[in-house]
Every structure is written in C-alpha cells, then in structure tokens.
Design a protein around this motif. Structure first.
Motif, PDB file in Angstrom:
ATOM      1  N   ALA A 123      -8.971 -11.645  -1.131  1.00 34.55           N
ATOM      2  CA  ALA A 123      -8.891 -10.897   0.124  1.00 34.55           C
ATOM      3  C   ALA A 123      -8.436  -9.477  -0.189  1.00 34.55           C
ATOM      4  CB  ALA A 123      -7.899 -11.566   1.063  1.00 34.55           C
ATOM      5  N   PRO A 124      -8.972  -8.488   0.514  1.00 32.05           N
ATOM      6  CA  PRO A 124      -8.591  -7.106   0.209  1.00 32.05           C
ATOM      7  C   PRO A 124      -7.100  -6.874   0.434  1.00 32.05           C
ATOM      8  CG  PRO A 124     -10.095  -7.204   2.093  1.00 32.05           C
ATOM      9  CD  PRO A 124      -9.896  -8.593   1.603  1.00 32.05           C
ATOM     10  N   GLN A 125      -6.482  -6.238  -0.541  1.00 31.64           N
ATOM     11  CA  GLN A 125      -5.085  -5.858  -0.421  1.00 31.64           C
ATOM     12  C   GLN A 125      -5.018  -4.541   0.338  1.00 31.64           C
ATOM     13  OE1 GLN A 125      -4.377  -5.759  -4.725  1.00 31.64           O
ATOM     14  NE2 GLN A 125      -2.652  -7.109  -4.309  1.00 31.64           N
ATOM     15  N   ALA A 126      -3.829  -4.157   0.667  1.00 33.30           N
ATOM     16  CA  ALA A 126      -3.631  -2.880   1.338  1.00 33.30           C
ATOM     17  C   ALA A 126      -3.038  -1.869   0.365  1.00 33.30           C
ATOM     18  CB  ALA A 126      -2.709  -3.054   2.528  1.00 33.30           C
ATOM     19  N   CYS A 127      -3.371  -0.620   0.568  1.00 30.38           N
ATOM     20  CA  CYS A 127      -2.822   0.481  -0.229  1.00 30.38           C
ATOM     21  C   CYS A 127      -1.325   0.590   0.056  1.00 30.38           C
ATOM     22  CB  CYS A 127      -3.539   1.774   0.143  1.00 30.38           C
ATOM     23  SG  CYS A 127      -2.875   3.255  -0.649  1.00 30.38           S
ATOM     24  N   TRP A 128      -0.539   0.745  -0.989  1.00 31.01           N
ATOM     25  CA  TRP A 128       0.912   0.872  -0.862  1.00 31.01           C
ATOM     26  C   TRP A 128       1.301   2.099  -0.047  1.00 31.01           C
ATOM     27  CZ3 TRP A 128       4.185   4.671  -3.068  1.00 31.01           C
ATOM     28  CH2 TRP A 128       5.556   4.384  -3.016  1.00 31.01           C
ATOM     29  N   LEU A 129       0.537   3.170  -0.148  1.00 25.78           N
ATOM     30  CA  LEU A 129       0.903   4.402   0.534  1.00 25.78           C
ATOM     31  C   LEU A 129       0.405   4.456   1.972  1.00 25.78           C
ATOM     32  CD1 LEU A 129       2.276   7.168   0.330  1.00 25.78           C
ATOM     33  CD2 LEU A 129       0.073   8.108  -0.386  1.00 25.78           C
ATOM     34  N   ALA A 144     -13.456  -0.347  -3.676  1.00 26.66           N
ATOM     35  CA  ALA A 144     -13.952  -0.747  -4.985  1.00 26.66           C
ATOM     36  C   ALA A 144     -13.081  -0.211  -6.115  1.00 26.66           C
ATOM     37  CB  ALA A 144     -15.383  -0.263  -5.161  1.00 26.66           C
ATOM     38  N   ARG A 145     -12.495   0.960  -5.937  1.00 23.86           N
ATOM     39  CA  ARG A 145     -11.634   1.553  -6.974  1.00 23.86           C
ATOM     40  C   ARG A 145     -10.182   1.421  -6.552  1.00 23.86           C
ATOM     41  NH1 ARG A 145     -13.193   6.641 -10.176  1.00 23.86           N
ATOM     42  NH2 ARG A 145     -11.070   6.120 -10.624  1.00 23.86           N
ATOM     43  N   VAL A 146      -9.386   0.926  -7.465  1.00 21.78           N
ATOM     44  CA  VAL A 146      -7.957   0.753  -7.224  1.00 21.78           C
ATOM     45  C   VAL A 146      -7.211   1.378  -8.390  1.00 21.78           C
ATOM     46  CG1 VAL A 146      -6.080  -0.922  -6.941  1.00 21.78           C
ATOM     47  CG2 VAL A 146      -8.333  -1.387  -5.969  1.00 21.78           C
ATOM     48  N   GLU A 147      -6.197   2.164  -8.093  1.00 18.79           N
ATOM     49  CA  GLU A 147      -5.326   2.695  -9.133  1.00 18.79           C
ATOM     50  C   GLU A 147      -3.944   2.093  -8.924  1.00 18.79           C
ATOM     51  OE1 GLU A 147      -7.654   6.911  -9.767  1.00 18.79           O
ATOM     52  OE2 GLU A 147      -5.538   6.977  -9.241  1.00 18.79           O
ATOM     53  N   VAL A 201       2.178  -0.595  -8.010  1.00 15.44           N
ATOM     54  CA  VAL A 201       1.626  -0.956  -6.706  1.00 15.44           C
ATOM     55  C   VAL A 201       0.205  -0.409  -6.599  1.00 15.44           C
ATOM     56  CG1 VAL A 201       3.861  -1.110  -5.525  1.00 15.44           C
ATOM     57  CG2 VAL A 201       2.703   1.085  -5.672  1.00 15.44           C
ATOM     58  N   PRO A 202      -0.686  -1.120  -5.882  1.00 18.21           N
ATOM     59  CA  PRO A 202      -2.068  -0.650  -5.758  1.00 18.21           C
ATOM     60  C   PRO A 202      -2.189   0.484  -4.741  1.00 18.21           C
ATOM     61  CG  PRO A 202      -1.803  -2.701  -4.564  1.00 18.21           C
ATOM     62  CD  PRO A 202      -0.491  -2.423  -5.248  1.00 18.21           C
ATOM     63  N   ILE A 219      -7.443   8.622  -3.933  1.00 22.23           N
ATOM     64  CA  ILE A 219      -7.069   9.824  -3.179  1.00 22.23           C
ATOM     65  C   ILE A 219      -5.582   9.808  -2.822  1.00 22.23           C
ATOM     66  CG2 ILE A 219      -7.726   8.912  -0.903  1.00 22.23           C
ATOM     67  CD1 ILE A 219      -8.757  11.739  -0.234  1.00 22.23           C
ATOM     68  N   CYS A 220      -5.055   8.637  -2.521  1.00 23.69           N
ATOM     69  CA  CYS A 220      -3.626   8.526  -2.198  1.00 23.69           C
ATOM     70  C   CYS A 220      -2.780   8.798  -3.443  1.00 23.69           C
ATOM     71  CB  CYS A 220      -3.322   7.142  -1.635  1.00 23.69           C
ATOM     72  SG  CYS A 220      -4.091   6.827  -0.027  1.00 23.69           S
ATOM     73  N   HIS A 221      -3.233   8.287  -4.589  1.00 26.67           N
ATOM     74  CA  HIS A 221      -2.503   8.494  -5.841  1.00 26.67           C
ATOM     75  C   HIS A 221      -2.448   9.973  -6.198  1.00 26.67           C
ATOM     76  CE1 HIS A 221      -1.835   6.980 -10.215  1.00 26.67           C
ATOM     77  NE2 HIS A 221      -0.695   7.159  -9.582  1.00 26.67           N
ATOM     78  N   ARG A 222      -3.571  10.647  -6.081  1.00 27.75           N
ATOM     79  CA  ARG A 222      -3.603  12.074  -6.413  1.00 27.75           C
ATOM     80  C   ARG A 222      -2.757  12.895  -5.448  1.00 27.75           C
ATOM     81  NH1 ARG A 222      -6.492   9.585  -8.982  1.00 27.75           N
ATOM     82  NH2 ARG A 222      -8.103   9.741 -10.474  1.00 27.75           N
ATOM     83  N   THR A 223      -2.771  12.503  -4.199  1.00 21.80           N
ATOM     84  CA  THR A 223      -1.973  13.217  -3.208  1.00 21.80           C
ATOM     85  C   THR A 223      -0.484  13.034  -3.481  1.00 21.80           C
ATOM     86  OG1 THR A 223      -3.720  13.003  -1.568  1.00 21.80           O
ATOM     87  CG2 THR A 223      -1.507  13.459  -0.735  1.00 21.80           C
ATOM     88  N   LEU A 224      -0.075  11.821  -3.823  1.00 26.64           N
ATOM     89  CA  LEU A 224       1.335  11.579  -4.168  1.00 26.64           C
ATOM     90  C   LEU A 224       1.790  12.521  -5.269  1.00 26.64           C
ATOM     91  CD1 LEU A 224       1.854   7.723  -4.329  1.00 26.64           C
ATOM     92  CD2 LEU A 224       3.192   9.360  -3.031  1.00 26.64           C
TER      93      LEU A 224
END
Length: 107
Positions: A18-24, A31-34, A49-50, A54-59
C-alpha cells in the motif's frame, strides 16, 4: 538509471505494498522515493523516512544540517518555517510524482 547522492536512496515501492505517505507533506508516495535522515547522519542520525524527491530537495534548500538537528532535538515542527509552510500548502494538492525545479532559499 537514477542518480544518487551518498546520503539518499532511490527505491521503487513494491507493487503489492500500500502506498506510504511522505514524511514531510503527507501525500502518497509515487514511483520515486528518497530517504531522508530527520537527524542528519553527520549529527549521529540513523533513522530514515520516505519523502518525495521534491520534498527532499526543498528540505535541504531551507535547512542546514544544524537546523535539522535543532528542530529534531527540540521537537520543533519544520512547518514553523514560513517558507516551508508556504511550500507545503502549495504542494498539498499535487499528484505524487509531481516535479518542479526547487527554489533556493533566500539569503
């Protein structure tokens, strides 16, 4: 093939999972998870944390490793930063695989 920095992993989620949710941002992952270290590895963090790319780069555009460590240790929500709060509001209704150039933080 996806490019990776030393501190990030790009993985494909299993099809039967099942799709997880983004931590941020809390949106479903695409399809892509960092994987992000809430407490930076350079500061002793081990947990990951997944997050969306775009969220990772923004952080990392808005916070230094020292800032991330202070927020994690103090229990201060990252969304208390007005620029990040504005990003979270903007990204909230975008599809999971949405991508846009990441703005640099204002100096």
């Amino acid at each position: 093939m996806a490019r990776k920095r030393r501190d990030e992993e790009v993985v494909e989620p299993p099809a039967d999972m099942a799709p997880q949710a983004c931590w941020l941002c809390g949106r479903p992952l695409g399809a892509r998870v960092e994987w992000h270290h809430p407490v930076p590895k350079s500061r002793g963090g081990r947990e990951t944390v997944p997050v969306h790319p775009i969220c990772h780069r923004t952080l990392h555009a808005y916070f230094t490793n020292t800032d991330l460590e202070r927020h994690a240790e103090g229990g201060i929500p990252l969304a208390s930063n007005p620029d990040l709060a504005r990003f979270l509001k903007w990204i909230g209704n975008k599809p999971p695989d949405f991508h846009a150039p990441t703005r640099k933080a204002r100096a």
